[in-house]
Design an enzyme around this catalytic site. Structure first.
Site, short mmCIF file in Angstrom:
data_model
loop_
_atom_site.label_atom_id
_atom_site.label_comp_id
_atom_site.label_asym_id
_atom_site.label_seq_id
_atom_site.Cartn_x
_atom_site.Cartn_y
_atom_site.Cartn_z
N ARG A 169 0.79 -1.22 0.00
CA ARG A 169 0.00 0.00 0.00
C ARG A 169 0.82 1.28 0.00
O ARG A 169 0.55 2.20 -0.75
CB ARG A 169 -0.94 0.04 1.22
CG ARG A 169 -2.22 -0.71 1.02
CD ARG A 169 -2.70 -1.25 2.33
NE ARG A 169 -1.78 -2.30 2.73
CZ ARG A 169 -1.95 -3.59 2.42
NH1 ARG A 169 -3.04 -3.97 1.81
NH2 ARG A 169 -1.06 -4.50 2.75
N THR A 170 1.81 1.33 0.89
CA THR A 170 2.49 2.62 1.04
C THR A 170 3.18 3.01 -0.27
O THR A 170 3.02 4.13 -0.75
CB THR A 170 3.49 2.55 2.22
OG1 THR A 170 2.76 2.14 3.38
CG2 THR A 170 4.11 3.91 2.48
N LYS B 109 25.68 -3.77 -3.13
CA LYS B 109 27.14 -3.71 -3.30
C LYS B 109 27.81 -3.07 -2.10
O LYS B 109 29.01 -2.85 -2.11
CB LYS B 109 27.48 -2.87 -4.53
CG LYS B 109 26.92 -3.35 -5.84
CD LYS B 109 27.39 -2.41 -6.95
CE LYS B 109 26.69 -2.67 -8.25
NZ LYS B 109 26.97 -1.60 -9.24
N ARG C 16 11.28 3.92 2.82
CA ARG C 16 10.95 2.92 3.85
C ARG C 16 12.20 2.10 4.07
O ARG C 16 12.83 1.62 3.12
CB ARG C 16 9.80 2.03 3.41
CG ARG C 16 9.66 0.82 4.32
CD ARG C 16 8.42 0.03 4.08
NE ARG C 16 7.24 0.74 4.53
CZ ARG C 16 6.03 0.19 4.60
NH1 ARG C 16 5.86 -1.06 4.23
NH2 ARG C 16 5.00 0.88 5.03
N HIS D 211 5.56 6.04 11.28
CA HIS D 211 4.94 5.89 9.96
C HIS D 211 3.89 7.01 9.85
O HIS D 211 2.68 6.76 9.86
CB HIS D 211 4.30 4.51 9.86
CG HIS D 211 3.92 4.08 8.48
ND1 HIS D 211 3.89 4.93 7.38
CD2 HIS D 211 3.51 2.86 8.02
CE1 HIS D 211 3.49 4.25 6.32
NE2 HIS D 211 3.26 3.00 6.68
C1 NCD Z 1 2.02 -1.12 8.19
C2 NCD Z 1 3.51 -0.91 8.21
O1 NCD Z 1 4.20 -1.18 7.22
O2 NCD Z 1 3.97 -0.47 9.24
N1 NCD Z 1 1.51 -1.30 6.91
C3 NCD Z 1 1.26 -0.20 6.15
O3 NCD Z 1 2.10 0.62 5.87
N2 NCD Z 1 0.00 -0.02 5.74
C4 NCD Z 1 1.56 -2.13 9.16
C5 NCD Z 1 2.10 -3.52 9.06
O4 NCD Z 1 2.95 -3.83 8.24
O5 NCD Z 1 1.62 -4.34 9.83
#
Ligand code: NCD
Length: 309
Positions: free
Chosen positions: A58-59, A87, A108, A136
């Protein structure tokens, strides 16, 4: 209007209530604009980089969709196997490189504080798409947006946060937003995965009503919003610990119907087993609407930090 131009989005704690409201209003505006046209031209000639050193559905895809809907372009990677990290390139050098290509960077990464490190070396604004068990913030903003659109307001509600509150970065960021509103929090977690004490202590010092329990059913009785999270296998060192904890909290349709039929149910997703699929068709199950709201929030953030709105 607040000036977000050039700002990094790193942590839920960085926002004032006014800033949160600005982002909510901008997201609502994006939602309305998308009703008029499928693609806007706000970010035409701009490039967004999505650097994902950890898995994501999703993100990453919602940031990319958001940029496409804004009329901009996207570059990036979804895993590190094909990049120079494999590398041995340092995060700082990777960021300095991407900074030459993109106008805004989403990262991320498995390490807490990695987005901050990226922001320190990048000239372009950096948006934290999750730094390990840290923060997040964009997820937290879309959660708040969802609660507001589902309930009509944010003040005077009881929010139950359930699951992995120790390593859950969405809830760590979320409480930093919720503290600005007149809401009560009930934290439901197994003892091993409770919200870090420094966070709860700070919330209480700031006047937030925080209750902690291990009992989901008693908390559900009082919930206006139930925010479920998954037990995160990848954050636990001991696989046996995961086996012990993974089925600790499972929300079923029967529980909702018998205890609190009017509750609004959120989940950042991915879901593993903590919400049974027969919950999905209940009117209060908002987690897929929540996914959609991620587009509006991320469109708003991209446009705000680049100074396009
Ligand atoms: C979350 C995350 O990556 O922290 N997911 C997300 O970004 N929607 C929650 C999770 O991974 O459980």
């Amino acid at each position: 209007m607040h000036d977000f131009k050039g700002k990094d989005i790193l942590d839920g704690a960085q926002f004032t209530r006014n800033e949160i409201e600005t982002i909510m209003d901008a997201a609502e505006d994006m939602r309305l604009r998308l009703e008029e046209s499928r693609v806007l031209d706000l970010m035409k000639e701009y490039i967004l980089a999505t650097l994902f050193f950890e898995p994501s559905t999703r993100t990453r895809l919602s940031f990319e969709t958001a940029m496409h809907r804004l009329g901009g372009e996207v570059v990036g990677f979804a895993s590190t196997g094909t990049t120079s990290s494999a590398k041995g390139e340092s995060l700082a050098d990777t960021i300095r490189t991407i900074d030459q290509y993109a106008d805004v960077i989403v990262i991320r990464h498995p390490e807490i504080g990695s987005a901050k490190v990226a922001a320190e070396v990048a000239i372009s604004p950096v948006i934290n798409g999750g730094d390990g068990a840290g923060q997040h913030p964009t997820q937290a903003l879309l959660d708040l947006f969802t609660i507001r659109s589902e309930r009509g307001h944010f003040d005077d509600i009881t929010i139950v946060l359930c699951g992995d509150l120790k390593y859950g970065r969405t809830v760590h960021a979320g409480v930093e937003l919720y503290k600005h509103y007149d809401c009560s929090l009930i934290l439901v977690a197994p003892d091993q995965l409770s919200m870090p004490h420094e966070i709860t202590a700070r919330l209480r010092e700031g006047g937030v009503k925080v209750e902690e329990t291990t009992d989901l059913e008693s908390a559900l009785k009082k919930a206006d919003v139930l925010y479920m999270t998954r037990i995160q296998k990848e954050r636990l060192e001991d696989p046996a610990e995961y086996e012990r904890l993974k089925s600790r909290y499972i929300l079923t349709r029967e529980m909702v119907e018998q205890i609190r039929p009017e509750v609004t149910i959120l989940h950042p997703l991915p879901r593993v087993n903590e919400i049974t699929t027969d919950v999905d068709s209940l009117p209060g199950a908002a987690y897929f609407r929540q996914v959609k709201n991620g587009i509006y929030i991320r469109m708003a953030l991209i446009a705000l930090v680049t100074g396009r709105i």
